[in-house]
Design a protein around this motif. Structure first.
Motif, mmCIF file in Angstrom:
data_model
loop_
_atom_site.group_PDB
_atom_site.id
_atom_site.type_symbol
_atom_site.label_atom_id
_atom_site.label_comp_id
_atom_site.label_asym_id
_atom_site.label_seq_id
_atom_site.Cartn_x
_atom_site.Cartn_y
_atom_site.Cartn_z
ATOM 1 N N GLU A 122 0.829 -1.206 0.000
ATOM 2 C CA GLU A 122 0.000 0.000 0.000
ATOM 3 C C GLU A 122 0.865 1.259 0.000
ATOM 4 O OE1 GLU A 122 -4.184 -1.447 1.939
ATOM 5 O OE2 GLU A 122 -3.606 0.616 1.575
ATOM 6 N N LEU A 123 0.329 2.276 -0.618
ATOM 7 C CA LEU A 123 0.914 3.609 -0.637
ATOM 8 C C LEU A 123 -0.104 4.551 -0.013
ATOM 9 C CD1 LEU A 123 3.253 5.451 -1.861
ATOM 10 C CD2 LEU A 123 1.669 5.810 -3.785
ATOM 11 N N TYR A 124 0.382 5.536 0.749
ATOM 12 C CA TYR A 124 -0.526 6.444 1.443
ATOM 13 C C TYR A 124 -0.153 7.897 1.175
ATOM 14 C CZ TYR A 124 -1.300 2.157 4.109
ATOM 15 O OH TYR A 124 -1.565 0.861 4.477
ATOM 16 N N LEU A 125 -1.139 8.752 1.328
ATOM 17 C CA LEU A 125 -0.894 10.193 1.287
ATOM 18 C C LEU A 125 -1.760 10.824 2.367
ATOM 19 C CD1 LEU A 125 0.618 12.471 -0.253
ATOM 20 C CD2 LEU A 125 -1.521 12.845 -1.518
ATOM 21 N N ALA A 126 -1.116 11.292 3.422
ATOM 22 C CA ALA A 126 -1.817 12.005 4.480
ATOM 23 C C ALA A 126 -1.819 13.481 4.128
ATOM 24 C CB ALA A 126 -1.135 11.784 5.823
ATOM 25 N N MET A 127 -3.010 14.056 4.071
ATOM 26 C CA MET A 127 -3.146 15.452 3.648
ATOM 27 C C MET A 127 -3.764 16.260 4.777
ATOM 28 S SD MET A 127 -4.502 14.874 -0.270
ATOM 29 C CE MET A 127 -6.098 14.278 0.265
ATOM 30 N N ASN A 128 -3.049 17.250 5.248
ATOM 31 C CA ASN A 128 -3.517 18.124 6.312
ATOM 32 C C ASN A 128 -3.593 19.562 5.816
ATOM 33 O OD1 ASN A 128 -3.540 16.019 8.361
ATOM 34 N ND2 ASN A 128 -1.309 16.146 8.324
ATOM 35 N N SER A 129 -4.292 20.384 6.575
ATOM 36 C CA SER A 129 -4.435 21.810 6.231
ATOM 37 C C SER A 129 -4.839 21.983 4.770
ATOM 38 C CB SER A 129 -3.121 22.546 6.511
ATOM 39 O OG SER A 129 -2.742 22.407 7.870
ATOM 40 N N LEU A 130 -5.839 21.231 4.370
ATOM 41 C CA LEU A 130 -6.248 21.254 2.970
ATOM 42 C C LEU A 130 -6.791 22.615 2.564
ATOM 43 C CD1 LEU A 130 -7.765 17.696 2.824
ATOM 44 C CD2 LEU A 130 -6.032 18.571 1.255
ATOM 45 N N LYS A 131 -6.524 22.949 1.306
ATOM 46 C CA LYS A 131 -6.942 24.226 0.736
ATOM 47 C C LYS A 131 -7.845 23.965 -0.468
ATOM 48 C CE LYS A 131 -2.369 26.160 1.814
ATOM 49 N NZ LYS A 131 -1.168 26.819 1.241
ATOM 50 N N PRO A 132 -8.692 24.909 -0.816
ATOM 51 C CA PRO A 132 -9.542 24.715 -2.001
ATOM 52 C C PRO A 132 -8.733 24.394 -3.259
ATOM 53 C CG PRO A 132 -10.360 26.558 -0.720
ATOM 54 C CD PRO A 132 -9.053 26.130 -0.081
ATOM 55 N N GLU A 133 -7.537 24.946 -3.360
ATOM 56 C CA GLU A 133 -6.713 24.670 -4.544
ATOM 57 C C GLU A 133 -6.154 23.250 -4.576
ATOM 58 O OE1 GLU A 133 -6.428 27.259 -2.419
ATOM 59 O OE2 GLU A 133 -4.313 27.807 -2.117
ATOM 60 N N ASP A 134 -6.355 22.487 -3.516
ATOM 61 C CA ASP A 134 -5.979 21.069 -3.517
ATOM 62 C C ASP A 134 -7.046 20.213 -4.194
ATOM 63 O OD1 ASP A 134 -4.676 21.555 -0.220
ATOM 64 O OD2 ASP A 134 -3.523 21.390 -2.080
ATOM 65 N N THR A 135 -8.169 20.809 -4.530
ATOM 66 C CA THR A 135 -9.251 20.067 -5.175
ATOM 67 C C THR A 135 -8.795 19.509 -6.510
ATOM 68 O OG1 THR A 135 -10.995 21.368 -4.111
ATOM 69 C CG2 THR A 135 -11.555 20.271 -6.190
ATOM 70 N N ALA A 136 -8.935 18.201 -6.686
ATOM 71 C CA ALA A 136 -8.479 17.512 -7.900
ATOM 72 C C ALA A 136 -8.824 16.037 -7.784
ATOM 73 C CB ALA A 136 -6.971 17.677 -8.075
ATOM 74 N N VAL A 137 -8.623 15.329 -8.885
ATOM 75 C CA VAL A 137 -8.622 13.868 -8.833
ATOM 76 C C VAL A 137 -7.187 13.442 -8.542
ATOM 77 C CG1 VAL A 137 -9.041 11.725 -10.087
ATOM 78 C CG2 VAL A 137 -10.524 13.716 -10.475
ATOM 79 N N TYR A 138 -7.029 12.611 -7.537
ATOM 80 C CA TYR A 138 -5.709 12.160 -7.112
ATOM 81 C C TYR A 138 -5.482 10.737 -7.614
ATOM 82 C CZ TYR A 138 -4.995 16.236 -4.172
ATOM 83 O OH TYR A 138 -4.803 17.524 -3.727
ATOM 84 N N TYR A 139 -4.290 10.526 -8.185
ATOM 85 C CA TYR A 139 -3.909 9.240 -8.742
ATOM 86 C C TYR A 139 -2.613 8.749 -8.103
ATOM 87 C CZ TYR A 139 -6.932 10.737 -12.637
ATOM 88 O OH TYR A 139 -7.978 11.181 -13.411
#
Length: 121
Positions: A77-94
Motif C-alpha cells: 500500500e501507498l498512502y498520502l496524508a493530507m492536512n491543512s487542505l486548501k480549495p486549490e488542492d481540489t483535484a482527482v488524485y492518482y
C-alpha cells in the motif's frame, strides 16, 4: 503486473484532513518509485509527491509541510496524508508506479483510476 486502486477521497472543508490509500494487487516492492499525482479540471496532471524504495521522498512545493507520503511494502500500500487542505488542492488524485517525466507530461504503465478530493472554502 500490479494494479493500483485508490481510496479515501471525499469532500472536506478548508483546513481539514484526508488520508488517501493506494492498494496494489501485486507486489509494490517491484516499483522503485511510487508517486501521487493530481489533476484539476482543465489542468495537466501534476506530481504531488513520490517515494523511492530506498526511502527518498520528494514533495511538490505547493504541498510541502502539509502532505506526507508513505509506503507499506509488506501490505502493498501507498498512502498520502493530507492536512491543512486548501480549495486549490481540489483535484482527482492518482497513484502511479515508476512514473517518468518526459517532455512536459508524466507517464506510467501503472496508474490507478483516481479518487476525487474536493475542498470547500
Amino acid at each position: 503486473q500490479a494494479q493500483l486502486v485508490e481510496s479515501g477521497g471525499g469532500l472536506v472543508q478548508a483546513g481539514g484532513s484526508l488520508r488517501l490509500s493506494c492498494a496494489a494487487s501485486g507486489n509494490i516492492v517491484s516499483f522503485n518509485v511510487m508517486g501521487w499525482f493530481r489533476q484539476a479540471p482543465g489542468s495537466q496532471r501534476e506530481l504531488v509527491a513520490f517515494i523511492r524504495s530506498g526511502g527518498e521522498i520528494h514533495y511538490a512545493d505547493s504541498v510541502k509541510g502539509r502532505f506526507t507520503i508513505s509506503r507499506d511494502n509488506a501490505n502493498n500500500e501507498l498512502y498520502l496524508a493530507m492536512n491543512s487542505l486548501k480549495p486549490e488542492d481540489t483535484a482527482v488524485y492518482y497513484c502511479a508506479g515508476d512514473p517518468v517525466f518526459y517532455g512536459s507530461e508524466w507517464y506510467s504503465d501503472h496508474w490507478g483510476q483516481g479518487t476525487q478530493v474536493t475542498v470547500s472554502s
